[in-house]
Enzyme design. Structure first.
Site, PDB file in Angstrom:
ATOM      1  N   HIS A 107       0.300  71.539   4.452  1.00 19.98           N
ATOM      2  CA  HIS A 107      -0.635  72.650   4.258  1.00 19.98           C
ATOM      3  C   HIS A 107      -0.651  73.207   2.833  1.00 19.98           C
ATOM      4  O   HIS A 107      -0.665  74.426   2.627  1.00 19.98           O
ATOM      5  CB  HIS A 107      -0.340  73.775   5.257  1.00 19.98           C
ATOM      6  CG  HIS A 107      -0.564  73.409   6.692  1.00 19.98           C
ATOM      7  ND1 HIS A 107      -1.444  72.429   7.088  1.00 19.98           N
ATOM      8  CD2 HIS A 107       0.005  73.890   7.844  1.00 19.98           C
ATOM      9  CE1 HIS A 107      -1.418  72.327   8.413  1.00 19.98           C
ATOM     10  NE2 HIS A 107      -0.550  73.186   8.893  1.00 19.98           N
ATOM     11  N   HIS A 181      -6.949  77.211  10.445  1.00 24.23           N
ATOM     12  CA  HIS A 181      -5.772  77.114  11.316  1.00 24.23           C
ATOM     13  C   HIS A 181      -5.731  78.224  12.379  1.00 24.23           C
ATOM     14  O   HIS A 181      -4.661  78.786  12.636  1.00 24.23           O
ATOM     15  CB  HIS A 181      -4.500  77.117  10.462  1.00 24.23           C
ATOM     16  CG  HIS A 181      -3.367  76.347  11.055  1.00 24.23           C
ATOM     17  ND1 HIS A 181      -2.890  76.582  12.333  1.00 24.23           N
ATOM     18  CD2 HIS A 181      -2.610  75.344  10.558  1.00 24.23           C
ATOM     19  CE1 HIS A 181      -1.880  75.755  12.568  1.00 24.23           C
ATOM     20  NE2 HIS A 181      -1.692  74.990  11.513  1.00 24.23           N
ATOM     21  N   GLU A 312      -7.717  71.711  14.662  1.00 21.45           N
ATOM     22  CA  GLU A 312      -7.992  71.805  13.230  1.00 21.45           C
ATOM     23  C   GLU A 312      -8.826  70.600  12.796  1.00 21.45           C
ATOM     24  O   GLU A 312      -8.305  69.496  12.679  1.00 21.45           O
ATOM     25  CB  GLU A 312      -6.676  71.829  12.449  1.00 21.45           C
ATOM     26  CG  GLU A 312      -5.669  72.853  12.941  1.00 21.45           C
ATOM     27  CD  GLU A 312      -4.221  72.456  12.612  1.00 21.45           C
ATOM     28  OE1 GLU A 312      -3.959  71.961  11.512  1.00 21.45           O
ATOM     29  OE2 GLU A 312      -3.356  72.627  13.478  1.00 21.45           O
TER      30      GLU A 312
HETATM   31  C1  GLA Z   1       0.092  72.135  11.908  1.00 26.09           C
HETATM   32  C2  GLA Z   1       1.149  71.107  12.028  1.00 26.09           C
HETATM   33  C3  GLA Z   1       2.242  71.577  12.907  1.00 26.09           C
HETATM   34  C4  GLA Z   1       2.772  72.906  12.426  1.00 26.09           C
HETATM   35  C5  GLA Z   1       1.644  73.884  12.291  1.00 26.09           C
HETATM   36  C6  GLA Z   1       2.098  75.165  11.650  1.00 26.09           C
HETATM   37  O1  GLA Z   1      -0.684  72.199  13.010  1.00 26.09           O
HETATM   38  O2  GLA Z   1       0.636  69.866  12.493  1.00 26.09           O
HETATM   39  O3  GLA Z   1       3.287  70.635  12.941  1.00 26.09           O
HETATM   40  O4  GLA Z   1       3.428  72.741  11.205  1.00 26.09           O
HETATM   41  O5  GLA Z   1       0.638  73.374  11.508  1.00 26.09           O
HETATM   42  O6  GLA Z   1       3.201  75.715  12.263  1.00 26.09           O
END
Ligand code: GLA
Length: 349
Positions: A107, A181, A312
């Site tokens: 991210h 997200h 997402e």
């Molecule tokens: C995304 C990732 C997860 C986790 C979330 C945040 O969805 O795929 O593994 O890290 O973000 O907690």
């Protein structure tokens, strides 16, 4: 009637103003947004009896969003999801990014787009209201090459659609993968978890991953596996079965149809309230994550494990290292575009 209002939401430790926006439509839908992270803070939608409740996880105050370990509602980038070992090579040069999700990059790194203060302006027209957020990510920020200008526009209409339009340009070749997200719990606080939600994914294939959550390169058929949501399944039915799913589902599915065309990707039905959310996107993939790291603590907004789900829309994880995947390279002179729509309705009225 469509309305838009704004009010101060506090100041960051650096003294930047954070502003909160509220969008409403004639059906009682209300969307909350802040310019810290171009974040969705609330989505209030009616159930089958007309009762309006918030269906996305958030925090009560700015401090919550400044910490925001789970990335509630935020705009993730420059590269959302994972890059193996935080490394990629572009035009012969190797870049080392933060491995903030050891051993991977996640991210956007230590301070991703979800933690940046964005510029903001109202967008109003006859059939929608919204906010256009802009962020200029300097060359070298989080070790990514090129100055990247990103616009994220949220808009709400009277058909109960929340649309997210992304646009980006760069002055040097770079990689990018933008997503939102939001954590969804369509029961609006009436149910602790999402295991009884019924999910459909318009996806015949998914990306199997290794222990680090990095795709192994194969686009595998979902048929006959716990990843098969071609017809609706309760999320809890097979939630212990996915391989390397961090204690549930945490994988990217390949959205059927043509990349770049807005097409259906996912549908969630919450049977008790009758609330329905459909997602349409132009993106090649959709990461389905079942809130496996939510721990019932203040850091995770007191949400429990599987207390919400994320869908997402994005490009495939680790694309910069997997030449077979649709490219995530953006070059000077190109305009990156992405649209994702969340459509809310009810069943069982
Ligand atoms: C995304 C990732 C997860 C986790 C979330 C945040 O969805 O795929 O593994 O890290 O973000 O907690």
């Amino acid at each position: 009637m469509l309305t838009i209002q704004s009010e101060p939401f506090g100041k960051t430790p650096d003294g930047d103003d954070v502003v909160s926006y509220s969008l409403t439509n004639r059906n009682g839908v209300r969307v909350g947004l802040i310019n810290l992270g171009a974040t969705v803070t609330a989505v209030n939608v009616p159930d089958k009896n007309g009762k309006v409740a918030n269906v996305t996880l958030g925090f009560n105050d700015l401090d919550g969003y400044l910490a925001n370990a789970p990335y509630f509602g935020g705009t993730c980038g420059r590269y959302s999801n994972r890059i193996a070992k935080g490394q990629f090579t572009l035009d012969g040069e190797t870049y080392q990014l933060a491995t903030n999700n050891d051993p991977s990059h996640l991210h956007g790194g230590k301070v991703g787009f979800n933690k940046r203060v964005w510029q903001h302006e109202k967008v109003e027209s006859a059939d929608h209201v919204g906010v256009k957020f802009t962020y200029v990510s300097p060359d070298g920020e989080e070790n990514y090459p090129g100055q990247l200008t990103v616009h994220v526009t949220y808009s709400l209409n009277d058909a109960n659609e929340l649309k997210i339009d992304y646009e980006a340009t760069t002055d040097k070749a770079t990689v990018l993968n933008l997503t939102n997200h939001c954590y969804w719990n369509l029961a609006g606080g009436e149910q602790a978890t999402i295991v009884d939600n019924e999910l459909t994914l318009m996806c015949d294939k998914y990306l199997p991953v290794d222990e680090a959550g990095i795709p192994i390169g194969e686009l595998a058929a979902v048929a006959g596996t716990p990843m098969d949501f071609i017809t609706p399944h309760k999320i809890g039915e097979r939630i212990t079965e996915p391989v390397n799913g961090n204690g549930g589902y945490d994988h990217c599915w390949v959205v059927n149809g043509k990349i770049g065309e807005l097409r259906p990707a996912a549908k969630v039905v919450e049977p008790q309230s009758g609330r329905v959310m459909e997602i349409l996107t132009t993106e090649p993939g959709i990461q389905f994550y079942t809130g496996n790291f939510l721990a019932g603590t203040p850091e995770t907004g007191n949400a429990v494990k599987h207390g919400a789900l994320c869908l997402e829309a994005q490009h495939f994880p680790d694309s910069p290292n997997q030449p077979e995947f649709p490219t995530t390279v953006l070059k000077p002179g190109e305009v990156y575009k992405q649209t994702t729509v969340h459509r809310f309705s009810v069943v069982g009225k």
